[in-house]
Design a protein around this motif. Sequence first.
Motif, short mmCIF file in Angstrom:
data_model
loop_
_atom_site.label_atom_id
_atom_site.label_comp_id
_atom_site.label_asym_id
_atom_site.label_seq_id
_atom_site.Cartn_x
_atom_site.Cartn_y
_atom_site.Cartn_z
N ALA A 64 0.86 -1.19 0.00
CA ALA A 64 0.00 0.00 0.00
C ALA A 64 0.90 1.24 0.00
N TRP A 65 0.61 2.16 -0.90
CA TRP A 65 1.42 3.37 -1.10
C TRP A 65 0.50 4.59 -1.11
N ASP A 66 1.01 5.71 -0.61
CA ASP A 66 0.22 6.94 -0.74
C ASP A 66 0.58 7.63 -2.04
N ALA A 67 -0.09 8.73 -2.34
CA ALA A 67 0.10 9.43 -3.61
C ALA A 67 1.52 9.96 -3.78
N SER A 68 2.22 10.21 -2.67
CA SER A 68 3.59 10.72 -2.77
C SER A 68 4.63 9.61 -2.90
N GLY A 69 4.18 8.35 -2.89
CA GLY A 69 5.11 7.24 -3.04
C GLY A 69 5.65 6.69 -1.73
N GLU A 70 5.00 7.03 -0.62
CA GLU A 70 5.43 6.49 0.67
C GLU A 70 4.79 5.13 0.90
N LEU A 71 5.60 4.15 1.32
CA LEU A 71 5.10 2.82 1.64
C LEU A 71 4.35 2.89 2.97
N LEU A 72 3.07 2.49 2.95
CA LEU A 72 2.24 2.57 4.14
C LEU A 72 2.00 1.22 4.80
N SER A 89 2.22 -11.67 6.78
CA SER A 89 2.98 -10.41 6.67
C SER A 89 2.13 -9.16 6.65
N MET A 90 1.05 -9.14 7.41
CA MET A 90 0.26 -7.92 7.55
C MET A 90 1.07 -6.94 8.40
N ARG A 91 1.32 -5.77 7.84
CA ARG A 91 2.09 -4.77 8.56
C ARG A 91 1.71 -3.38 8.07
N THR A 92 1.51 -2.47 9.00
CA THR A 92 1.30 -1.06 8.70
C THR A 92 2.51 -0.29 9.20
N ALA A 93 3.05 0.60 8.38
CA ALA A 93 4.16 1.44 8.80
C ALA A 93 3.74 2.24 10.04
N THR A 94 4.64 2.41 10.96
CA THR A 94 4.32 3.08 12.23
C THR A 94 3.65 4.43 12.01
N ALA A 95 4.17 5.22 11.09
CA ALA A 95 3.63 6.56 10.85
C ALA A 95 2.24 6.54 10.24
N GLY A 100 -6.41 3.46 8.57
CA GLY A 100 -7.18 2.55 7.73
C GLY A 100 -6.35 1.76 6.74
N VAL A 101 -5.03 1.80 6.86
CA VAL A 101 -4.17 1.06 5.93
C VAL A 101 -4.41 -0.44 6.05
N ALA A 102 -4.39 -0.95 7.27
CA ALA A 102 -4.57 -2.40 7.46
C ALA A 102 -5.91 -2.86 6.92
N ARG A 103 -6.95 -2.09 7.13
CA ARG A 103 -8.28 -2.44 6.61
C ARG A 103 -8.24 -2.49 5.08
N ALA A 104 -7.62 -1.50 4.46
CA ALA A 104 -7.54 -1.46 3.00
C ALA A 104 -6.75 -2.65 2.46
N VAL A 105 -5.62 -2.97 3.10
CA VAL A 105 -4.81 -4.11 2.66
C VAL A 105 -5.59 -5.40 2.85
N LEU A 106 -6.22 -5.56 4.00
CA LEU A 106 -6.99 -6.78 4.26
C LEU A 106 -8.12 -6.93 3.23
N ASN A 107 -8.83 -5.86 2.94
CA ASN A 107 -9.91 -5.94 1.94
C ASN A 107 -9.37 -6.35 0.58
#
Length: 165
Positions: A64-72, A89-95, A100-107
């Motif tokens: 999962a990446w944001d619009a600026s190219g940061e790995l989320l 390997s479910m993981r959300t970057a600390t920042a 809602g990153v984990a929810r988006a990845v899981l979906n």
Amino acid sequence: MHTSTLPPVAATGLRLRLDDLSDPRIAALLEEHLADMRRVSPPESVHALDLERLKRPEVRFWTAWDASGELLGCGALKRLSGDHAELKSMRTATAARGRGVARAVLNRLLDDARDQGVRRLSLETGPQDFFAPAHALYRSAGFEACGPFEGYVEDPYSLFMTRTL
């Protein structure tokens, strides 16, 4: 639980992609993940996959990446049989936690599993308080406690969950 002051990912142009794990930022996020697993569980109870094992053909790895190219965040599906897969390997970057990153990845992983013909999706996680946000996420997505599967054994440091698709 860490709550970010940044907007929810739905408002920031989250991009999910099937990834080849070549970006060094992915390796760094996975090392952070493995370090946390080793910190909260004894070595024999750490079942997280390292970078090389995530590159195997039976694994589909999403980032999962944001619009600026940061790995989320990230997550993977490991095929166990024709219609059974494991969430890995479910993981959300600390920042990015609390956005809602984990929810988006899981979906995305649930959709990918369905698209791949998976009818049962299982996972192993820790029972410790450290994993409470993950437990809540998985329960809200329909996962229920189950016994060990696919080579796992009963372990006080493992919580097994599954759901049908």
